[in-house]
Scaffold this motif. Structure first.
Motif, mmCIF file in Angstrom:
data_model
loop_
_atom_site.group_PDB
_atom_site.id
_atom_site.type_symbol
_atom_site.label_atom_id
_atom_site.label_comp_id
_atom_site.label_asym_id
_atom_site.label_seq_id
_atom_site.Cartn_x
_atom_site.Cartn_y
_atom_site.Cartn_z
ATOM 1 N N GLY A 1 0.712 -1.366 -0.165
ATOM 2 C CA GLY A 1 -0.076 0.013 -0.136
ATOM 3 C C GLY A 1 0.722 1.174 -0.110
ATOM 4 O O GLY A 1 0.315 2.358 -0.758
ATOM 5 N N PRO A 2 1.862 1.333 1.009
ATOM 6 C CA PRO A 2 2.658 2.706 0.924
ATOM 7 C C PRO A 2 3.240 2.853 -0.458
ATOM 8 O O PRO A 2 3.542 3.999 -0.937
ATOM 9 C CB PRO A 2 3.499 2.538 1.895
ATOM 10 C CG PRO A 2 2.928 1.522 2.913
ATOM 11 C CD PRO A 2 2.335 0.617 2.057
ATOM 12 N N ARG A 3 3.341 2.128 -1.347
ATOM 13 C CA ARG A 3 4.067 2.265 -2.539
ATOM 14 C C ARG A 3 3.186 2.468 -3.776
ATOM 15 O O ARG A 3 3.507 2.630 -4.860
ATOM 16 C CB ARG A 3 5.194 1.043 -2.773
ATOM 17 C CG ARG A 3 5.935 1.076 -1.786
ATOM 18 C CD ARG A 3 7.226 0.301 -2.105
ATOM 19 N NE ARG A 3 8.218 -0.118 -1.043
ATOM 20 C CZ ARG A 3 9.109 0.743 -0.586
ATOM 21 N NH1 ARG A 3 9.160 2.029 -1.021
ATOM 22 N NH2 ARG A 3 9.965 0.786 0.282
ATOM 23 N N LEU A 4 1.899 2.234 -3.450
ATOM 24 C CA LEU A 4 1.023 2.187 -4.637
ATOM 25 C C LEU A 4 0.829 3.630 -5.153
ATOM 26 O O LEU A 4 0.132 3.896 -6.117
ATOM 27 C CB LEU A 4 -0.498 1.813 -4.146
ATOM 28 C CG LEU A 4 -0.296 0.169 -3.928
ATOM 29 C CD1 LEU A 4 -1.744 -0.119 -3.294
ATOM 30 C CD2 LEU A 4 0.006 -0.398 -4.803
ATOM 31 N N ALA A 5 1.046 4.960 -4.371
ATOM 32 C CA ALA A 5 0.968 6.126 -5.123
ATOM 33 C C ALA A 5 1.660 6.273 -6.567
ATOM 34 O O ALA A 5 1.052 7.217 -7.144
ATOM 35 C CB ALA A 5 1.557 7.169 -4.064
ATOM 36 N N VAL A 6 2.555 5.379 -6.806
ATOM 37 C CA VAL A 6 2.978 5.596 -8.030
ATOM 38 C C VAL A 6 2.109 5.267 -9.293
ATOM 39 O O VAL A 6 2.217 5.594 -10.126
ATOM 40 C CB VAL A 6 4.476 4.633 -8.071
ATOM 41 C CG1 VAL A 6 3.988 3.286 -8.437
ATOM 42 C CG2 VAL A 6 5.324 5.033 -9.361
#
Length: 174
Positions: free
Chosen positions: A53-58
């Motif tokens: 989740g924390p890396r899904l902003a990409v």
């Protein structure tokens, strides 16, 4: 561990998109649509989406539209054609040492706005023999090019190196 800012937190749509991709990948690898496979795919898809989740902003750079899959297929076809042409050119240069090499580092200007789009363009350029993306600085990609003509200008370099990739990438990424 640094906390993500509100601007970089993934949206619900990004979570749902990633769950759908993970479920589709699971089902493609499993090769079955049995009930237990569907349940396992859903559980694993949700679990992986929560963990990553924390890396899904990409994924904020992904364009979801009816034409996106068409642009993705066109990009892949364009990339494979460029890869084939570049490999044949490099083989010709290796087998004919008399062919001139005019290496240069050129700036390629991109219209892509998202970090994901720029990264995919830079990687597409790097994976094509004869070019190497050195750095991404704002809207420009610094590219080492093995065959740059004398006095190469920015517009021609951009067209020659990235135009076909960028046109198709822009259809499914911002």
């Amino acid at each position: 561990m640094e906390k993500a800012s509100a601007a970089s937190r993934p949206t619900v749509a990004q979570y749902l998109f990633s769950v759908a991709v993970f479920v589709l990948l699971w089902l493609l690898l499993a090769g079955s649509l049995r009930g237990d496979e569907l349940i396992a795919a859903a559980v694993v898809g949700v679990l992986v989406a929560v963990i990553t989740g924390p890396r899904l902003a990409v994924l904020g750079g992904v364009r979801l539209s009816a034409a996106s899959p068409i642009h993705l297929v066109l990009y892949l076809a364009s990339f494979l054609a460029a890869l084939l042409r570049a490999n044949l050119d490099m083989a010709r240069r290796v087998l004919s040492p008399s062919l001139p090499l005019r290496p240069a580092v050129v700036d390629v200007k991109t219209r892509l706005q998202s970090p994901l789009g720029r990264m995919l363009l830079a990687n597409s350029i790097t994976l094509t023999p004869g070019t190497l993306s050195v750095d991404i600085i704002g809207d420009r990609i610094l590219v080492h090019w093995i065959d740059s003509g004398p006095g190469e200008d920015l517009e021609r370099a951009t067209r020659a190196i990235s135009e076909s990739f960028e046109r198709h990438i822009g259809g499914f990424l911002k």
